[in-house]
Design a protein around this motif. Sequence first.
Motif, PDB file in Angstrom:
ATOM      1  N   HIS A 198       0.849   9.343  -5.939  1.00 49.76           N
ATOM      2  CA  HIS A 198       1.000  10.765  -5.560  1.00 49.76           C
ATOM      3  C   HIS A 198       2.123  11.414  -5.223  1.00 49.76           C
ATOM      4  O   HIS A 198       2.386  12.533  -5.262  1.00 49.76           O
ATOM      5  CB  HIS A 198       0.179  10.763  -4.360  1.00 49.76           C
ATOM      6  N   LEU A 211      -4.975   8.824   1.747  1.00 47.88           N
ATOM      7  CA  LEU A 211      -4.153   7.964   2.411  1.00 47.88           C
ATOM      8  C   LEU A 211      -5.085   6.904   3.461  1.00 47.88           C
ATOM      9  O   LEU A 211      -4.549   6.342   4.298  1.00 47.88           O
ATOM     10  CB  LEU A 211      -3.004   8.615   3.305  1.00 47.88           C
ATOM     11  N   GLU A 232       0.811  -1.148  -0.031  1.00 45.85           N
ATOM     12  CA  GLU A 232       0.154  -0.001  -0.053  1.00 45.85           C
ATOM     13  C   GLU A 232       0.830   1.231  -0.112  1.00 45.85           C
ATOM     14  O   GLU A 232       0.436   2.168  -0.565  1.00 45.85           O
ATOM     15  CB  GLU A 232      -0.890   0.073   1.240  1.00 45.85           C
ATOM     16  N   MET A 233       2.055   1.208   0.734  1.00 48.82           N
ATOM     17  CA  MET A 233       2.967   2.227   0.834  1.00 48.82           C
ATOM     18  C   MET A 233       3.513   2.693  -0.682  1.00 48.82           C
ATOM     19  O   MET A 233       3.498   3.680  -1.172  1.00 48.82           O
ATOM     20  CB  MET A 233       4.078   2.089   1.674  1.00 48.82           C
ATOM     21  N   ILE A 246       0.646   4.141  -2.879  1.00 45.75           N
ATOM     22  CA  ILE A 246       0.129   5.751  -2.481  1.00 45.75           C
ATOM     23  C   ILE A 246       1.442   6.405  -3.112  1.00 45.75           C
ATOM     24  O   ILE A 246       1.323   7.456  -3.678  1.00 45.75           O
ATOM     25  CB  ILE A 246       0.221   5.916  -1.071  1.00 45.75           C
ATOM     26  N   LEU A 247       2.840   5.946  -2.974  1.00 43.91           N
ATOM     27  CA  LEU A 247       3.854   6.912  -3.372  1.00 43.91           C
ATOM     28  C   LEU A 247       3.777   6.543  -4.896  1.00 43.91           C
ATOM     29  O   LEU A 247       4.158   7.870  -5.567  1.00 43.91           O
ATOM     30  CB  LEU A 247       5.104   6.377  -3.247  1.00 43.91           C
ATOM     31  N   LEU A 280      -4.093   3.165   3.532  1.00 45.45           N
ATOM     32  CA  LEU A 280      -2.809   3.236   4.097  1.00 45.45           C
ATOM     33  C   LEU A 280      -2.969   3.550   5.904  1.00 45.45           C
ATOM     34  O   LEU A 280      -2.454   2.769   6.538  1.00 45.45           O
ATOM     35  CB  LEU A 280      -1.832   4.379   3.759  1.00 45.45           C
ATOM     36  N   GLN A 333       5.678   8.118   4.600  1.00 40.21           N
ATOM     37  CA  GLN A 333       6.755   7.275   4.246  1.00 40.21           C
ATOM     38  C   GLN A 333       7.942   7.722   5.227  1.00 40.21           C
ATOM     39  O   GLN A 333       8.685   6.699   6.009  1.00 40.21           O
ATOM     40  CB  GLN A 333       7.210   7.350   2.841  1.00 40.21           C
ATOM     41  N   ALA A 364      -1.519  15.846  -1.548  1.00 41.32           N
ATOM     42  CA  ALA A 364      -1.557  14.405  -1.227  1.00 41.32           C
ATOM     43  C   ALA A 364       0.047  13.868  -1.390  1.00 41.32           C
ATOM     44  O   ALA A 364       0.556  13.043  -0.790  1.00 41.32           O
ATOM     45  CB  ALA A 364      -2.231  13.722  -2.664  1.00 41.32           C
ATOM     46  N   ASN A 406      -0.625  12.845   8.735  1.00 41.55           N
ATOM     47  CA  ASN A 406      -0.450  12.589   7.243  1.00 41.55           C
ATOM     48  C   ASN A 406      -1.362  11.580   6.727  1.00 41.55           C
ATOM     49  O   ASN A 406      -2.081  11.512   5.792  1.00 41.55           O
ATOM     50  CB  ASN A 406       1.109  11.996   6.838  1.00 41.55           C
ATOM     51  N   ALA A 464       1.878  11.819   1.537  1.00 44.93           N
ATOM     52  CA  ALA A 464       2.505  10.503   1.303  1.00 44.93           C
ATOM     53  C   ALA A 464       3.889  10.562   1.579  1.00 44.93           C
ATOM     54  O   ALA A 464       4.069   9.403   2.388  1.00 44.93           O
ATOM     55  CB  ALA A 464       2.171  10.330  -0.144  1.00 44.93           C
TER      56      ALA A 464
END
Length: 335
Positions: free
Chosen positions: A175, A306, A167-168, A171-172, A309, A265, A257, A300, A261
């Motif tokens: 975004h 997110l 999922e990380m 997201i990265l 996440l 992280q 976003a 965040n 993100a």
Amino acid sequence: MTDRAALALDFLQTHGWADARRWPLAGDASDRSYQRLALGDRRAVLMDAPPGKGDDPADFIKIAEFLGRLGLSPPAILARDLKHGFLLLEDLGDDLFARLIEQEPAREAPLCRAAADVLIRLHQAAPPPGLPDLTAADWAEAAMFCVDFYRHALTGDHAGRDALRAEMEHILTAHADGPRVVILRDYHAENLLWLPDREGVRRVGLLDFQLAQMGQPGYDLVSLLQDARRDVSEATEAATIRHFLERSGRSEQSFSAAYAALGAQRALRIIGIFARLCLVGGKDRYLAFLPRVWSQLQRNLGHPALSDLARIVNETLPAPDAGAIERIRLQCRRT
């Protein structure tokens, strides 16, 4: 005299500083150490970076020279011994942003704005060759320190790691995976110095940049405004982001976003790093910062982009309450 001390003395003698008064400067989480030197009215800083410990002084020189060409203010390199890991550096003084803001909280906003201007200059520059350029998958994997060290210390397992990493990465990729710029990575108030006798962006002295790499424009801004070691007011954070967006011509809608993100992280990785510094390095002082980083992480994760996440993080990682921190500290003491 230890071998390292003898080598340092030889280096200083070669460059005319053997008779200088020396006293230690605060270090960081690495194996580097620093001494301030005073010889009459002359000042300098000795960097001691033992070879084979992960920090190559050649990297420091490469990035320092790059920053200097941009009209920024890294310390000048006065002398070098790359074989033994010594550098003699310009002494940029004692006016760390963290110290100035603690003494005069009203200076927080203008200092952060000045630091954002440095990032704008940095992001406009063509990068030096050979900088690492990680993929979204690489950045997601780096965040898994939070499971490998923090969760494992508290639960003894790595449950949830695959889902969190996937999922990380998602997201990265969605975004925060656009065109890269040079990032300095540890861009915060204890690595920035105010140099009022200089002009423009040169008024911000820069430290601890040798791990520079390619990354996203919001990364160093997150590092500055979501500082693991000190609170930054929400008003300053918002004002600095507005200033950065206005000066760099970026869209607030898409940037928010990306900022969240990157902040998530970075917070996940730092939580893992601080646990690792205790468990592996015997440095338990960083555990005191965990509640602040956790709070930043939750802010965040509150961004609508997110939400998935957030669910996985909160299913995977226990909150760093007093009991959790003490359990990690006890393991540190046994190491």
